[in-house]
Design an enzyme around this catalytic site. Structure first.
Site, PDB file in Angstrom:
ATOM      1  N   VAL A 160     -46.279  -6.413  18.909  1.00  0.00           N
ATOM      2  CA  VAL A 160     -45.518  -7.588  18.458  1.00  0.00           C
ATOM      3  C   VAL A 160     -44.030  -7.268  18.606  1.00  0.00           C
ATOM      4  CG1 VAL A 160     -45.013  -9.134  16.538  1.00  0.00           C
ATOM      5  CG2 VAL A 160     -47.340  -8.259  16.848  1.00  0.00           C
ATOM      6  N   HIS A 217     -41.246  -3.997  13.166  1.00  0.00           N
ATOM      7  CA  HIS A 217     -42.042  -3.950  11.933  1.00  0.00           C
ATOM      8  C   HIS A 217     -42.337  -2.507  11.609  1.00  0.00           C
ATOM      9  CE1 HIS A 217     -44.582  -4.629  15.471  1.00  0.00           C
ATOM     10  NE2 HIS A 217     -45.512  -3.876  14.896  1.00  0.00           N
ATOM     11  N   ASP A 220     -51.106  -6.752   6.670  1.00  0.00           N
ATOM     12  CA  ASP A 220     -51.571  -6.751   8.055  1.00  0.00           C
ATOM     13  C   ASP A 220     -52.906  -7.491   8.137  1.00  0.00           C
ATOM     14  OD1 ASP A 220     -50.869  -4.800  10.720  1.00  0.00           O
ATOM     15  OD2 ASP A 220     -52.869  -5.691  10.629  1.00  0.00           O
ATOM     16  N   ILE A 221     -53.053  -8.296   9.168  1.00  0.00           N
ATOM     17  CA  ILE A 221     -54.249  -9.130   9.313  1.00  0.00           C
ATOM     18  C   ILE A 221     -55.483  -8.305   9.690  1.00  0.00           C
ATOM     19  CG2 ILE A 221     -54.084  -9.711  11.782  1.00  0.00           C
ATOM     20  CD1 ILE A 221     -54.458 -12.667  10.924  1.00  0.00           C
ATOM     21  N   HIS A 228     -45.057  -0.319   9.524  1.00  0.00           N
ATOM     22  CA  HIS A 228     -46.356  -0.324   8.867  1.00  0.00           C
ATOM     23  C   HIS A 228     -46.267   0.601   7.646  1.00  0.00           C
ATOM     24  CE1 HIS A 228     -48.713  -1.833  12.465  1.00  0.00           C
ATOM     25  NE2 HIS A 228     -47.627  -1.379  13.074  1.00  0.00           N
ATOM     26  N   ASN A 244     -44.109   1.465  15.649  1.00  0.00           N
ATOM     27  CA  ASN A 244     -44.444   1.612  17.067  1.00  0.00           C
ATOM     28  C   ASN A 244     -43.339   0.987  17.899  1.00  0.00           C
ATOM     29  OD1 ASN A 244     -46.997   2.821  16.646  1.00  0.00           O
ATOM     30  ND2 ASN A 244     -47.855   0.820  16.115  1.00  0.00           N
TER      31      ASN A 244
HETATM   32  P1  AMP Z   1     -47.968  -2.944  16.499  1.00  0.00           P
HETATM   33  O1  AMP Z   1     -49.048  -2.377  17.357  1.00  0.00           O
HETATM   34  O2  AMP Z   1     -47.177  -1.871  15.810  1.00  0.00           O
HETATM   35  O3  AMP Z   1     -47.096  -3.935  17.238  1.00  0.00           O
HETATM   36  O4  AMP Z   1     -48.722  -3.688  15.327  1.00  0.00           O
HETATM   37  C1  AMP Z   1     -48.843  -5.078  15.226  1.00  0.00           C
HETATM   38  C2  AMP Z   1     -49.614  -5.328  13.953  1.00  0.00           C
HETATM   39  O5  AMP Z   1     -49.506  -6.700  13.632  1.00  0.00           O
HETATM   40  C3  AMP Z   1     -51.128  -5.033  14.059  1.00  0.00           C
HETATM   41  O6  AMP Z   1     -51.463  -4.070  13.062  1.00  0.00           O
HETATM   42  C4  AMP Z   1     -51.774  -6.386  13.813  1.00  0.00           C
HETATM   43  O7  AMP Z   1     -52.986  -6.296  13.099  1.00  0.00           O
HETATM   44  C5  AMP Z   1     -50.699  -7.127  13.050  1.00  0.00           C
HETATM   45  N1  AMP Z   1     -50.727  -8.571  13.146  1.00  0.00           N
HETATM   46  C6  AMP Z   1     -50.802  -9.316  14.261  1.00  0.00           C
HETATM   47  N2  AMP Z   1     -50.787 -10.623  13.959  1.00  0.00           N
HETATM   48  C7  AMP Z   1     -50.674 -10.706  12.618  1.00  0.00           C
HETATM   49  C8  AMP Z   1     -50.592 -11.776  11.689  1.00  0.00           C
HETATM   50  N3  AMP Z   1     -50.623 -13.060  12.087  1.00  0.00           N
HETATM   51  N4  AMP Z   1     -50.501 -11.489  10.374  1.00  0.00           N
HETATM   52  C9  AMP Z   1     -50.475 -10.200   9.955  1.00  0.00           C
HETATM   53  N5  AMP Z   1     -50.536  -9.149  10.785  1.00  0.00           N
HETATM   54  C10 AMP Z   1     -50.637  -9.394  12.093  1.00  0.00           C
END
Ligand code: AMP
Length: 125
Positions: free
Chosen positions: A106, A110, A39-40, A112, A97
């Site tokens: 996103v 995914h 995760d970024i 986590h 989520n």
């Molecule tokens: P969610 O709120 O469950 O949709 O989480 C989206 C996750 O994606 C967050 O924890 C972000 O930090 C992560 N994220 C967004 N863009 C990137 C990226 N380019 N590379 C890695 N993680 C990302």
């Protein structure tokens, strides 16, 4: 901004771009069914994301439409990544989520994986 997880899959989402290799990621694991990367914006010592390779918006979409092979492959990949990260002995947390109330940002499913530290109780106020 949370997404509407009932909308059709959007090929422009950022994880689709990562899967296509259009933007960089720190890859942790890949197989036929899944791709895992860091995760970024990590929220724990270890914070890794695992995504299916198929075009699924959310857990709801995936559980309703994915094949048994896709589901099995993805679930096994999540376990493989957690084991590879050394998280089994002390434990870890999985989180998916979904939609507005879930805070999903996103629009590609995914999971986590959080670990590497005590994680507290389930939901913060
Ligand atoms: P969610 O709120 O469950 O949709 O989480 C989206 C996750 O994606 C967050 O924890 C972000 O930090 C992560 N994220 C967004 N863009 C990137 C990226 N380019 N590379 C890695 N993680 C990302």
């Amino acid at each position: 901004m949370p997404i509407d997880a009932t909308l059709p899959y959007d090929d422009a989402n950022i994880f689709a771009k990562i899967l296509r290799g259009e933007i960089p990621s720190t890859k942790v694991y890949e197989d036929e069914w899944a791709f895992a990367f860091e995760d970024i914006n990590p929220q724990a010592e270890i914070h890794t994301l695992v995504i299916p390779k198929g075009r699924y918006v959310s857990w709801d979409d995936f559980s309703a439409k994915a094949s048994d092979a896709e589901i099995g492959g993805f679930v096994r990949a999540v376990g493989t990544v957690a084991r590879a990260k050394g998280l089994v002995e002390l434990g870890y947390r999985l989180l998916a989520n979904i939609g507005a109330h879930g805070g999903q940002e996103v629009s590609h499913l995914h999971v986590h994986i959080f670990g590497g530290q005590p994680l507290g109780r389930m939901i913060s106020a």
